[in-house]
Design an enzyme around this catalytic site. Structure first.
Site, PDB file in Angstrom:
ATOM      1  N   HIS A 154      11.038  -4.076 -15.120  1.00 43.02           N
ATOM      2  CA  HIS A 154       9.999  -4.550 -14.567  1.00 43.02           C
ATOM      3  C   HIS A 154       9.810  -5.456 -13.527  1.00 43.02           C
ATOM      4  O   HIS A 154       9.028  -5.505 -12.608  1.00 43.02           O
ATOM      5  CB  HIS A 154       9.459  -5.533 -15.776  1.00 43.02           C
ATOM      6  CG  HIS A 154       9.116  -4.951 -17.117  1.00 43.02           C
ATOM      7  ND1 HIS A 154       9.912  -5.416 -18.129  1.00 43.02           N
ATOM      8  CD2 HIS A 154       8.116  -4.367 -17.428  1.00 43.02           C
ATOM      9  CE1 HIS A 154       9.326  -4.705 -19.252  1.00 43.02           C
ATOM     10  NE2 HIS A 154       8.305  -3.922 -18.847  1.00 43.02           N
TER      11      HIS A 154
ATOM     12  N   LYS B 282       1.749  -3.268 -30.755  1.00 44.92           N
ATOM     13  CA  LYS B 282       3.296  -3.549 -30.691  1.00 44.92           C
ATOM     14  C   LYS B 282       3.527  -4.832 -31.547  1.00 44.92           C
ATOM     15  O   LYS B 282       2.629  -5.603 -31.353  1.00 44.92           O
ATOM     16  CB  LYS B 282       3.563  -3.868 -29.230  1.00 44.92           C
ATOM     17  CG  LYS B 282       4.052  -2.518 -28.477  1.00 44.92           C
ATOM     18  CD  LYS B 282       4.561  -2.963 -27.139  1.00 44.92           C
ATOM     19  CE  LYS B 282       4.921  -1.524 -26.430  1.00 44.92           C
ATOM     20  NZ  LYS B 282       5.356  -1.878 -25.070  1.00 44.92           N
TER      21      LYS B 282
ATOM     22  N   ARG C 109       7.909   5.575 -15.091  1.00 45.66           N
ATOM     23  CA  ARG C 109       9.223   6.286 -15.349  1.00 45.66           C
ATOM     24  C   ARG C 109       9.367   7.727 -15.426  1.00 45.66           C
ATOM     25  O   ARG C 109      10.123   8.238 -14.738  1.00 45.66           O
ATOM     26  CB  ARG C 109       9.970   5.474 -16.636  1.00 45.66           C
ATOM     27  CG  ARG C 109      10.281   4.072 -16.599  1.00 45.66           C
ATOM     28  CD  ARG C 109      10.504   3.342 -17.771  1.00 45.66           C
ATOM     29  NE  ARG C 109       9.546   3.526 -18.755  1.00 45.66           N
ATOM     30  CZ  ARG C 109       9.256   3.027 -19.662  1.00 45.66           C
ATOM     31  NH1 ARG C 109      10.128   2.288 -20.302  1.00 45.66           N
ATOM     32  NH2 ARG C 109       8.239   3.240 -20.623  1.00 45.66           N
TER      33      ARG C 109
ATOM     34  N   SER D 240      11.921  -2.115 -22.812  1.00 47.27           N
ATOM     35  CA  SER D 240      12.076  -3.279 -23.516  1.00 47.27           C
ATOM     36  C   SER D 240      12.572  -2.887 -25.097  1.00 47.27           C
ATOM     37  O   SER D 240      13.446  -3.670 -25.581  1.00 47.27           O
ATOM     38  CB  SER D 240      10.644  -4.101 -23.809  1.00 47.27           C
ATOM     39  OG  SER D 240      10.361  -4.724 -22.581  1.00 47.27           O
TER      40      SER D 240
HETATM   41  O1  PNS Z   1       4.161  -3.209 -21.748  1.00 46.62           O
HETATM   42  P1  PNS Z   1       2.871  -2.322 -22.437  1.00 46.62           P
HETATM   43  O2  PNS Z   1       2.911  -2.690 -23.911  1.00 46.62           O
HETATM   44  O3  PNS Z   1       3.042  -0.976 -22.325  1.00 46.62           O
HETATM   45  O4  PNS Z   1       1.617  -2.808 -21.831  1.00 46.62           O
HETATM   46  C1  PNS Z   1       0.259  -2.563 -22.191  1.00 46.62           C
HETATM   47  C2  PNS Z   1      -0.746  -3.340 -21.803  1.00 46.62           C
HETATM   48  C3  PNS Z   1      -0.516  -4.808 -22.711  1.00 46.62           C
HETATM   49  C4  PNS Z   1      -1.007  -3.633 -20.493  1.00 46.62           C
HETATM   50  C5  PNS Z   1      -2.116  -2.916 -22.451  1.00 46.62           C
HETATM   51  O5  PNS Z   1      -1.920  -2.763 -24.003  1.00 46.62           O
HETATM   52  C6  PNS Z   1      -3.404  -3.818 -22.216  1.00 46.62           C
HETATM   53  O6  PNS Z   1      -3.818  -3.531 -21.166  1.00 46.62           O
HETATM   54  N1  PNS Z   1      -3.730  -4.604 -23.233  1.00 46.62           N
HETATM   55  C7  PNS Z   1      -4.799  -5.474 -22.969  1.00 46.62           C
HETATM   56  C8  PNS Z   1      -6.056  -5.023 -23.794  1.00 46.62           C
HETATM   57  C9  PNS Z   1      -6.718  -3.912 -23.009  1.00 46.62           C
HETATM   58  O7  PNS Z   1      -7.370  -4.090 -21.974  1.00 46.62           O
HETATM   59  N2  PNS Z   1      -6.266  -2.600 -23.564  1.00 46.62           N
HETATM   60  C10 PNS Z   1      -6.569  -1.437 -22.847  1.00 46.62           C
HETATM   61  C11 PNS Z   1      -8.166  -1.033 -23.203  1.00 46.62           C
HETATM   62  S1  PNS Z   1      -8.035   0.552 -22.685  1.00 46.62           S
END
Ligand code: PNS
Length: 160
Positions: A17, A41, A90, A128
């Site tokens: 990250h 998650k 990745r 993670s």
């Molecule tokens: O590190 P991650 O868990 O892959 O990140 C995913 C994250 C947190 C960026 C994604 O779940 C997100 O954008 N969450 C906020 C809610 C949202 O906007 N979801 C996407 C709608 S399509």
């Protein structure tokens, strides 16, 4: 001012990250690392803990700030005048999920462009969840997470 948002769960932040955040900070005037909610998650660290850990790791990056948001990423991007969402890719396996997210975000906010940075090769396998699993079983995660938060992560995860 070109503002980019680097969203994620960061549970916890890894060297992978940090590499993406550093490289984004060279491309944009300002980078906001956004601790967001991924409903699929279950996190090991609270939002506040994750924010604090990221702050510690990014304190030497002048144009990087950390924020937290529990709503839709596309709305945050609009409300904070950001021009881009920056994500690290990745492997091909990341692509389908990230592609879907990026199209959904653009559908919600047509100005929400997603910029993908390819991971540095050394972090290709890193995640993670992998870090958490290694730490849980007492393995050495010192190559995978920033030194300043190593102890904190090990202490927490070994207790799980
Ligand atoms: O590190 P991650 O868990 O892959 O990140 C995913 C994250 C947190 C960026 C994604 O779940 C997100 O954008 N969450 C906020 C809610 C949202 O906007 N979801 C996407 C709608 S399509």
């Amino acid at each position: 001012m070109r503002i980019a948002v680097c969203p994620g769960s960061f549970d916890p932040i890894t060297n992978g990250h940090l590499d993406i955040i550093k490289r984004a900070s060279l491309l944009f005037d300002k980078v906001v690392v956004l601790v967001s909610v991924n409903p699929s998650k279950n996190c090991s660290f609270t939002q506040e803990e994750r924010v604090e850990m990221i702050k510690e790791c990014t304190q030497n990056m002048e144009n990087v700030s950390v924020d937290t948001f529990s709503g839709l990423l596309a709305d945050y991007v609009r409300d904070n005048n950001a021009c881009a969402i920056v994500k690290g890719l990745r492997a091909v396996s990341d692509f389908e999920y990230e592609f879907q997210q990026s199209l959904a975000n653009k559908n919600i906010n047509p100005n929400a462009e997603t910029v993908f940075l390819t991971t540095s090769a050394e972090f290709m396998f890193l995640s993670s969840s992998l870090v958490k699993q290694i730490a849980l079983f007492g393995g050495d995660i010192s190559d995978f997470v920033p030194q300043v938060i190593l102890d904190q992560i090990q202490k927490r995860l070994r207790k799980l």
